[in-house]
Design a protein around this motif. Sequence first.
Motif, mmCIF file in Angstrom:
data_model
loop_
_atom_site.group_PDB
_atom_site.id
_atom_site.type_symbol
_atom_site.label_atom_id
_atom_site.label_comp_id
_atom_site.label_asym_id
_atom_site.label_seq_id
_atom_site.Cartn_x
_atom_site.Cartn_y
_atom_site.Cartn_z
ATOM 1 N N CYS A 169 0.813 -1.228 0.000
ATOM 2 C CA CYS A 169 0.000 0.000 0.000
ATOM 3 C C CYS A 169 0.839 1.268 0.000
ATOM 4 C CB CYS A 169 -0.904 0.015 1.225
ATOM 5 S SG CYS A 169 -2.418 -0.917 1.014
ATOM 6 N N GLU A 170 2.057 1.149 0.501
ATOM 7 C CA GLU A 170 2.925 2.324 0.581
ATOM 8 C C GLU A 170 3.287 2.889 -0.784
ATOM 9 O OE1 GLU A 170 5.685 -1.373 0.927
ATOM 10 O OE2 GLU A 170 3.702 -0.733 1.637
ATOM 11 N N ASN A 171 3.056 2.114 -1.849
ATOM 12 C CA ASN A 171 3.432 2.560 -3.195
ATOM 13 C C ASN A 171 2.379 3.428 -3.877
ATOM 14 O OD1 ASN A 171 5.838 1.182 -3.007
ATOM 15 N ND2 ASN A 171 5.058 -0.661 -3.995
ATOM 16 N N GLY A 172 1.239 3.642 -3.217
ATOM 17 C CA GLY A 172 0.187 4.438 -3.855
ATOM 18 C C GLY A 172 -0.576 5.260 -2.843
ATOM 19 N N GLY A 173 -1.790 5.671 -3.226
ATOM 20 C CA GLY A 173 -2.628 6.455 -2.330
ATOM 21 C C GLY A 173 -1.939 7.727 -1.886
ATOM 22 N N ASP A 176 4.033 6.930 0.789
ATOM 23 C CA ASP A 176 4.784 6.053 1.675
ATOM 24 C C ASP A 176 4.889 6.695 3.065
ATOM 25 O OD1 ASP A 176 6.860 4.614 3.010
ATOM 26 O OD2 ASP A 176 7.728 4.037 1.079
ATOM 27 N N PRO A 177 4.453 5.999 4.113
ATOM 28 C CA PRO A 177 4.505 6.603 5.458
ATOM 29 C C PRO A 177 5.916 6.909 5.930
ATOM 30 C CG PRO A 177 3.978 4.258 5.574
ATOM 31 C CD PRO A 177 3.881 4.643 4.136
ATOM 32 N N ARG A 178 6.922 6.323 5.292
ATOM 33 C CA ARG A 178 8.300 6.673 5.643
ATOM 34 C C ARG A 178 8.610 8.111 5.257
ATOM 35 N NH1 ARG A 178 11.392 1.867 2.636
ATOM 36 N NH2 ARG A 178 9.727 2.396 1.141
ATOM 37 N N GLN A 179 7.906 8.588 4.204
ATOM 38 C CA GLN A 179 8.105 9.970 3.771
ATOM 39 C C GLN A 179 7.039 10.909 4.329
ATOM 40 O OE1 GLN A 179 8.857 7.443 1.055
ATOM 41 N NE2 GLN A 179 10.833 7.749 2.063
ATOM 42 N N THR A 180 5.776 10.457 4.305
ATOM 43 C CA THR A 180 4.689 11.329 4.757
ATOM 44 C C THR A 180 4.648 11.454 6.280
ATOM 45 O OG1 THR A 180 3.062 9.516 4.940
ATOM 46 C CG2 THR A 180 3.306 10.577 2.770
ATOM 47 N N ARG A 181 5.182 10.423 6.966
ATOM 48 C CA ARG A 181 5.148 10.321 8.426
ATOM 49 C C ARG A 181 3.741 10.171 8.971
ATOM 50 N NH1 ARG A 181 9.278 7.976 9.285
ATOM 51 N NH2 ARG A 181 8.857 8.242 11.524
ATOM 52 N N ASP A 182 2.793 9.854 8.083
ATOM 53 C CA ASP A 182 1.419 9.604 8.537
ATOM 54 C C ASP A 182 1.307 8.136 8.955
ATOM 55 O OD1 ASP A 182 -1.269 9.763 9.071
ATOM 56 O OD2 ASP A 182 -1.887 9.627 6.957
ATOM 57 N N ILE A 183 2.026 7.780 9.968
ATOM 58 C CA ILE A 183 2.099 6.389 10.405
ATOM 59 C C ILE A 183 0.765 5.913 10.957
ATOM 60 C CG2 ILE A 183 3.234 4.824 12.049
ATOM 61 C CD1 ILE A 183 5.705 6.728 11.814
ATOM 62 N N ASP A 218 11.208 -2.428 5.482
ATOM 63 C CA ASP A 218 11.407 -1.211 6.269
ATOM 64 C C ASP A 218 10.080 -0.585 6.668
ATOM 65 O OD1 ASP A 218 14.168 -1.428 6.162
ATOM 66 O OD2 ASP A 218 14.333 -0.228 4.335
ATOM 67 N N VAL A 219 9.091 -0.680 5.790
ATOM 68 C CA VAL A 219 7.755 -0.184 6.120
ATOM 69 C C VAL A 219 7.153 -1.024 7.243
ATOM 70 C CG1 VAL A 219 5.412 0.178 5.256
ATOM 71 C CG2 VAL A 219 7.365 0.747 3.810
ATOM 72 N N ALA A 220 7.364 -2.328 7.165
ATOM 73 C CA ALA A 220 6.831 -3.221 8.198
ATOM 74 C C ALA A 220 7.404 -2.879 9.573
ATOM 75 C CB ALA A 220 7.140 -4.668 7.842
ATOM 76 N N ARG A 221 8.676 -2.589 9.608
ATOM 77 C CA ARG A 221 9.303 -2.232 10.895
ATOM 78 C C ARG A 221 8.698 -0.949 11.469
ATOM 79 N NH1 ARG A 221 14.039 -4.516 8.305
ATOM 80 N NH2 ARG A 221 14.738 -6.325 9.517
ATOM 81 N N LEU A 222 8.244 -0.070 10.593
ATOM 82 C CA LEU A 222 7.649 1.196 11.016
ATOM 83 C C LEU A 222 6.184 1.033 11.416
ATOM 84 C CD1 LEU A 222 8.012 4.345 11.169
ATOM 85 C CD2 LEU A 222 7.199 4.398 8.788
ATOM 86 N N ILE A 223 5.442 0.231 10.657
ATOM 87 C CA ILE A 223 3.990 0.149 10.788
ATOM 88 C C ILE A 223 3.522 -0.974 11.702
ATOM 89 C CG2 ILE A 223 1.844 -0.316 9.511
ATOM 90 C CD1 ILE A 223 2.991 2.477 9.035
#
Length: 337
Positions: A169-173, A176-183, A218-223
């Motif tokens: 999901c981080e590839n659209g919408g 990416d929450p790594r950049q938007t920080r909308d975790i 890396d997204v998984a570690r964040l989310i």
Amino acid sequence: MNNLISPKNLLIILFILTGLLIASTLPYLLNSSETFTTTISKKPKQNLQIRSIDTVKYSRDIAREKENDLSYDVVIKAQVEDIAKTGATHIALGVPYDEEFIPFLKRWTEQARKNNLKVWFRGNFSGWEQWFGYNKIDRSSHIRLTEEFILKNPDLFENGDIFTPCPECENGGPGDPRQTRDIEGHRRFLIEEYNIAKQTFSKIGKKVLPGFYSMNGDVARLIMDKPTTESLGGVIVIDHYVKTPSQLIEDIKDYAENSGGKVVLGEFGVPIPDINGVMSEEEQAKWLQEAFEGFKNIEDLIGVNYWVSVGGSTEIWSSNGQPKQAVDVIKKYYSIK
């Protein structure tokens, strides 16, 4: 008389009586599930409940090109049959969920059913990543479309299928929450959509596993903290490509520990040139052999999806259907009962 009650004869008599006692109680012991299972329970040989192979290069990437080409059914049939012969439980289909592609998705699904395969639906609505020129959609639209898709197409699904509304999901919408920080927003979206899908499958009377949101490591570690993982069914799904099998094995253990969930490899395969360099057939097979041997010792790993069947550097069949040595390796481990 003294000979009859000698110590030796007493031992014989005692042995016979003990044997009769065991014989009389054995049926009870065998019928007592609690007694029986606690005394001779064994660890199953196969911990991989989900054994899947991905077809994205042929089920998604050329979906529009082939959606009206009925001769393409020959290709679909051959690829599905090859996957079924490995002992796979699932075939992963990347066909988009938009109305335009439903007939194409049904052609793949019908072949899967003929070969006794469950389907791991790993498509998406094209607007999420703007595939095929579709306009961008937001989170609320994605959730609404997910519910509508399930309700409109109940015959697509069988008990035991997996439905991922939004792979990576981080590839659209909204990004990416790594950049938007909308975790927290990303977490809420996944959980809300998971719940909607779960409720909707209940409405149509199908026992389909929803969610299985594959994501970059890396997204998984964040989310995927423990509360989020629990809210998504206790499963964390990673699309993960690494240099060595030992690194992959250690990463799986790390994801399980940090998330508190069971791990599924949503995508893995070799070689990725930027990571693994160029591999011969023998080197590819050897890498996979080592990886699968390691998988057997990870109880928290419950599923894998090999990426990819045909097309790309990690393929295990050539475009003309010739199997590589890796197919034998996968078959060896997928066929374990």
